[in-house]
Design a protein around this motif. Structure first.
Motif, PDB file in Angstrom:
ATOM      1  N   LEU A  36     -46.918 -49.399 -28.751  1.00 36.21           N
ATOM      2  CA  LEU A  36     -47.204 -50.499 -29.666  1.00 36.21           C
ATOM      3  C   LEU A  36     -47.020 -49.987 -31.082  1.00 36.21           C
ATOM      4  CD1 LEU A  36     -48.337 -53.461 -29.664  1.00 36.21           C
ATOM      5  CD2 LEU A  36     -50.590 -52.450 -29.959  1.00 36.21           C
ATOM      6  N   SER A  37     -46.379 -50.802 -31.917  1.00 35.44           N
ATOM      7  CA  SER A  37     -46.158 -50.364 -33.298  1.00 35.44           C
ATOM      8  C   SER A  37     -47.466 -50.425 -34.086  1.00 35.44           C
ATOM      9  CB  SER A  37     -45.109 -51.246 -33.976  1.00 35.44           C
ATOM     10  OG  SER A  37     -45.657 -52.512 -34.294  1.00 35.44           O
ATOM     11  N   ILE A  38     -47.503 -49.652 -35.142  1.00 37.99           N
ATOM     12  CA  ILE A  38     -48.691 -49.624 -36.002  1.00 37.99           C
ATOM     13  C   ILE A  38     -48.916 -50.997 -36.623  1.00 37.99           C
ATOM     14  CG2 ILE A  38     -49.642 -48.643 -38.122  1.00 37.99           C
ATOM     15  CD1 ILE A  38     -48.210 -46.024 -37.361  1.00 37.99           C
ATOM     16  N   MET A  39     -47.831 -51.645 -37.037  1.00 41.05           N
ATOM     17  CA  MET A  39     -47.965 -52.963 -37.671  1.00 41.05           C
ATOM     18  C   MET A  39     -48.451 -54.014 -36.668  1.00 41.05           C
ATOM     19  SD  MET A  39     -47.587 -52.230 -40.684  1.00 41.05           S
ATOM     20  CE  MET A  39     -47.849 -53.860 -41.313  1.00 41.05           C
ATOM     21  N   GLU A  40     -47.957 -53.945 -35.443  1.00 41.46           N
ATOM     22  CA  GLU A  40     -48.420 -54.894 -34.429  1.00 41.46           C
ATOM     23  C   GLU A  40     -49.888 -54.653 -34.112  1.00 41.46           C
ATOM     24  OE1 GLU A  40     -48.651 -57.969 -31.689  1.00 41.46           O
ATOM     25  OE2 GLU A  40     -47.245 -57.601 -33.316  1.00 41.46           O
ATOM     26  N   ALA A  41     -50.294 -53.394 -34.074  1.00 40.91           N
ATOM     27  CA  ALA A  41     -51.706 -53.077 -33.839  1.00 40.91           C
ATOM     28  C   ALA A  41     -52.565 -53.618 -34.967  1.00 40.91           C
ATOM     29  CB  ALA A  41     -51.896 -51.571 -33.700  1.00 40.91           C
ATOM     30  N   SER A  42     -52.112 -53.476 -36.219  1.00 45.35           N
ATOM     31  CA  SER A  42     -52.909 -53.988 -37.343  1.00 45.35           C
ATOM     32  C   SER A  42     -53.032 -55.505 -37.260  1.00 45.35           C
ATOM     33  CB  SER A  42     -52.320 -53.554 -38.685  1.00 45.35           C
ATOM     34  OG  SER A  42     -51.069 -54.150 -38.919  1.00 45.35           O
ATOM     35  N   ARG A  43     -51.972 -56.181 -36.774  1.00 48.75           N
ATOM     36  CA  ARG A  43     -52.042 -57.637 -36.608  1.00 48.75           C
ATOM     37  C   ARG A  43     -53.038 -58.009 -35.512  1.00 48.75           C
ATOM     38  NH1 ARG A  43     -50.696 -61.475 -33.575  1.00 48.75           N
ATOM     39  NH2 ARG A  43     -49.544 -60.295 -32.050  1.00 48.75           N
ATOM     40  N   ARG A  44     -52.947 -57.325 -34.372  1.00 45.91           N
ATOM     41  CA  ARG A  44     -53.846 -57.637 -33.257  1.00 45.91           C
ATOM     42  C   ARG A  44     -55.308 -57.332 -33.587  1.00 45.91           C
ATOM     43  NH1 ARG A  44     -50.796 -55.690 -27.700  1.00 45.91           N
ATOM     44  NH2 ARG A  44     -48.884 -56.866 -28.047  1.00 45.91           N
ATOM     45  N   LEU A  45     -55.513 -56.293 -34.378  1.00 46.83           N
ATOM     46  CA  LEU A  45     -56.881 -55.918 -34.741  1.00 46.83           C
ATOM     47  C   LEU A  45     -57.357 -56.635 -36.002  1.00 46.83           C
ATOM     48  CD1 LEU A  45     -56.633 -52.082 -34.036  1.00 46.83           C
ATOM     49  CD2 LEU A  45     -57.747 -53.822 -32.618  1.00 46.83           C
ATOM     50  N   PRO A  93     -49.238 -41.412 -33.521  1.00 53.19           N
ATOM     51  CA  PRO A  93     -48.010 -41.661 -32.765  1.00 53.19           C
ATOM     52  C   PRO A  93     -46.884 -40.763 -33.257  1.00 53.19           C
ATOM     53  CG  PRO A  93     -48.414 -43.440 -34.323  1.00 53.19           C
ATOM     54  CD  PRO A  93     -49.618 -42.547 -34.353  1.00 53.19           C
ATOM     55  N   ARG A  94     -46.015 -40.397 -32.360  1.00 52.89           N
ATOM     56  CA  ARG A  94     -44.834 -39.600 -32.713  1.00 52.89           C
ATOM     57  C   ARG A  94     -43.728 -40.576 -33.085  1.00 52.89           C
ATOM     58  NH1 ARG A  94     -42.070 -34.801 -32.018  1.00 52.89           N
ATOM     59  NH2 ARG A  94     -39.930 -35.050 -31.306  1.00 52.89           N
ATOM     60  N   LEU A  95     -43.120 -40.336 -34.221  1.00 53.65           N
ATOM     61  CA  LEU A  95     -42.035 -41.202 -34.669  1.00 53.65           C
ATOM     62  C   LEU A  95     -40.775 -40.903 -33.865  1.00 53.65           C
ATOM     63  CD1 LEU A  95     -42.602 -40.901 -38.505  1.00 53.65           C
ATOM     64  CD2 LEU A  95     -43.203 -42.828 -37.047  1.00 53.65           C
ATOM     65  N   PRO A  96     -39.977 -41.925 -33.581  1.00 55.11           N
ATOM     66  CA  PRO A  96     -38.722 -41.690 -32.847  1.00 55.11           C
ATOM     67  C   PRO A  96     -37.804 -40.759 -33.645  1.00 55.11           C
ATOM     68  CG  PRO A  96     -39.229 -44.045 -32.969  1.00 55.11           C
ATOM     69  CD  PRO A  96     -40.199 -43.335 -33.860  1.00 55.11           C
ATOM     70  N   ASP A  97     -37.064 -39.907 -32.936  1.00 52.91           N
ATOM     71  CA  ASP A  97     -36.195 -38.931 -33.586  1.00 52.91           C
ATOM     72  C   ASP A  97     -35.166 -39.580 -34.508  1.00 52.91           C
ATOM     73  OD1 ASP A  97     -37.470 -36.753 -32.466  1.00 52.91           O
ATOM     74  OD2 ASP A  97     -36.129 -36.664 -30.738  1.00 52.91           O
ATOM     75  N   ASP A  98     -34.580 -40.712 -34.091  1.00 51.23           N
ATOM     76  CA  ASP A  98     -33.577 -41.350 -34.941  1.00 51.23           C
ATOM     77  C   ASP A  98     -34.195 -41.856 -36.244  1.00 51.23           C
ATOM     78  OD1 ASP A  98     -34.935 -43.347 -33.470  1.00 51.23           O
ATOM     79  OD2 ASP A  98     -33.276 -44.754 -33.711  1.00 51.23           O
ATOM     80  N   PHE A  99     -35.420 -42.339 -36.194  1.00 54.20           N
ATOM     81  CA  PHE A  99     -36.110 -42.792 -37.397  1.00 54.20           C
ATOM     82  C   PHE A  99     -36.363 -41.614 -38.335  1.00 54.20           C
ATOM     83  CE2 PHE A  99     -40.056 -43.600 -39.756  1.00 54.20           C
ATOM     84  CZ  PHE A  99     -39.704 -44.772 -40.430  1.00 54.20           C
ATOM     85  N   VAL A 100     -36.802 -40.489 -37.763  1.00 63.16           N
ATOM     86  CA  VAL A 100     -37.080 -39.293 -38.567  1.00 63.16           C
ATOM     87  C   VAL A 100     -35.789 -38.813 -39.234  1.00 63.16           C
ATOM     88  CG1 VAL A 100     -37.799 -36.870 -38.461  1.00 63.16           C
ATOM     89  CG2 VAL A 100     -39.069 -38.602 -37.194  1.00 63.16           C
ATOM     90  N   LYS A 101     -34.681 -38.814 -38.502  1.00 61.21           N
ATOM     91  CA  LYS A 101     -33.406 -38.369 -39.065  1.00 61.21           C
ATOM     92  C   LYS A 101     -32.960 -39.280 -40.203  1.00 61.21           C
ATOM     93  CE  LYS A 101     -31.796 -36.021 -34.936  1.00 61.21           C
ATOM     94  NZ  LYS A 101     -30.932 -36.069 -33.770  1.00 61.21           N
ATOM     95  N   LYS A 102     -33.143 -40.595 -40.043  1.00 63.21           N
ATOM     96  CA  LYS A 102     -32.775 -41.538 -41.112  1.00 63.21           C
ATOM     97  C   LYS A 102     -33.634 -41.308 -42.348  1.00 63.21           C
ATOM     98  CE  LYS A 102     -31.193 -45.319 -38.167  1.00 63.21           C
ATOM     99  NZ  LYS A 102     -31.509 -46.668 -37.679  1.00 63.21           N
ATOM    100  N   GLN A 103     -34.931 -41.110 -42.148  1.00 66.45           N
ATOM    101  CA  GLN A 103     -35.829 -40.875 -43.278  1.00 66.45           C
ATOM    102  C   GLN A 103     -35.493 -39.562 -43.977  1.00 66.45           C
ATOM    103  OE1 GLN A 103     -38.330 -42.917 -44.568  1.00 66.45           O
ATOM    104  NE2 GLN A 103     -37.308 -44.381 -43.246  1.00 66.45           N
ATOM    105  N   LEU A 104     -35.181 -38.537 -43.204  1.00 66.57           N
ATOM    106  CA  LEU A 104     -34.825 -37.248 -43.775  1.00 66.57           C
ATOM    107  C   LEU A 104     -33.544 -37.357 -44.590  1.00 66.57           C
ATOM    108  CD1 LEU A 104     -35.323 -34.222 -44.076  1.00 66.57           C
ATOM    109  CD2 LEU A 104     -34.151 -33.903 -41.885  1.00 66.57           C
ATOM    110  N   SER A 105     -32.571 -38.069 -44.064  1.00 69.43           N
ATOM    111  CA  SER A 105     -31.312 -38.250 -44.774  1.00 69.43           C
ATOM    112  C   SER A 105     -31.529 -39.009 -46.077  1.00 69.43           C
ATOM    113  CB  SER A 105     -30.325 -39.007 -43.875  1.00 69.43           C
ATOM    114  OG  SER A 105     -29.144 -39.280 -44.574  1.00 69.43           O
ATOM    115  N   ALA A 106     -32.340 -40.045 -46.050  1.00 69.21           N
ATOM    116  CA  ALA A 106     -32.625 -40.821 -47.258  1.00 69.21           C
ATOM    117  C   ALA A 106     -33.361 -39.974 -48.286  1.00 69.21           C
ATOM    118  CB  ALA A 106     -33.444 -42.059 -46.908  1.00 69.21           C
ATOM    119  N   ALA A 107     -34.297 -39.146 -47.841  1.00 76.38           N
ATOM    120  CA  ALA A 107     -35.049 -38.292 -48.752  1.00 76.38           C
ATOM    121  C   ALA A 107     -34.133 -37.245 -49.388  1.00 76.38           C
ATOM    122  CB  ALA A 107     -36.204 -37.613 -48.024  1.00 76.38           C
TER     123      ALA A 107
END
Length: 136
Positions: A66-75, A95-109
């Motif tokens: 479950l995503s963090i945002m969906e959890a915040s909505r449900r709670l 939660p562990r972030l998906p590898d592709d998300f981490v790679k995109k964030q690293l590239s942007a940074a």
């Protein structure tokens, strides 16, 4: 504990499936049926304790179901930061972030950092001594 012999009827198709299972996985029909009987009633004693709805949602976030945002909505929380705070309060893993998300964030940074970097000015030397650039 002693052993007892029993007799019972089984559909031929079910017996054929059981024999095929035993042939594939090894063992015997006796052992298979004994294991089944031994497992009866064990499910209830090995079940995890019931958890409240909030903990269930937080556990789903922890394992990535479950995503963090969906959890915040449900709670009914203002944002995802509150979900992370609840995870920490209850000593649940983040939660562990998906590898592709981490790679995109690293590239942007990296790209943002590269855009901010300025080449250092080379020091001008006069008579063998390095001069410091003037400061404002």
């Amino acid at each position: 504990m002693g052993k007892a012999k029993i007799g019972f009827e089984v559909d031929e198709k079910d017996l054929a499936n059981a024999k095929a299972y035993v042939a594939k996985h090894g063992g015997s029909l006796n052992k298979l049926v004994s294991a089944l009987f031994a497992s009866l009633g064990q499910e209830e004693s090995h079940q995890l304790p019931a958890v409240d709805q909030v903990t269930g949602i937080l556990l789903a976030v922890s394992v990535g179901g479950l995503s963090i945002m969906e959890a915040s909505r449900r709670l009914e929380l203002p944002d995802g930061g509150h979900v992370l705070h609840l995870l920490a309060e209850r000593n649940l893993p983040l939660p562990r972030l998906p590898d592709d998300f981490v790679k995109k964030q690293l590239s942007a940074a990296r790209s943002a950092l590269d855009d901010c970097l300025v080449e250092p000015e080379k020091a001008v030397t006069k008579r063998g001594a390095a001069r410091r650039p003037a400061t404002a």
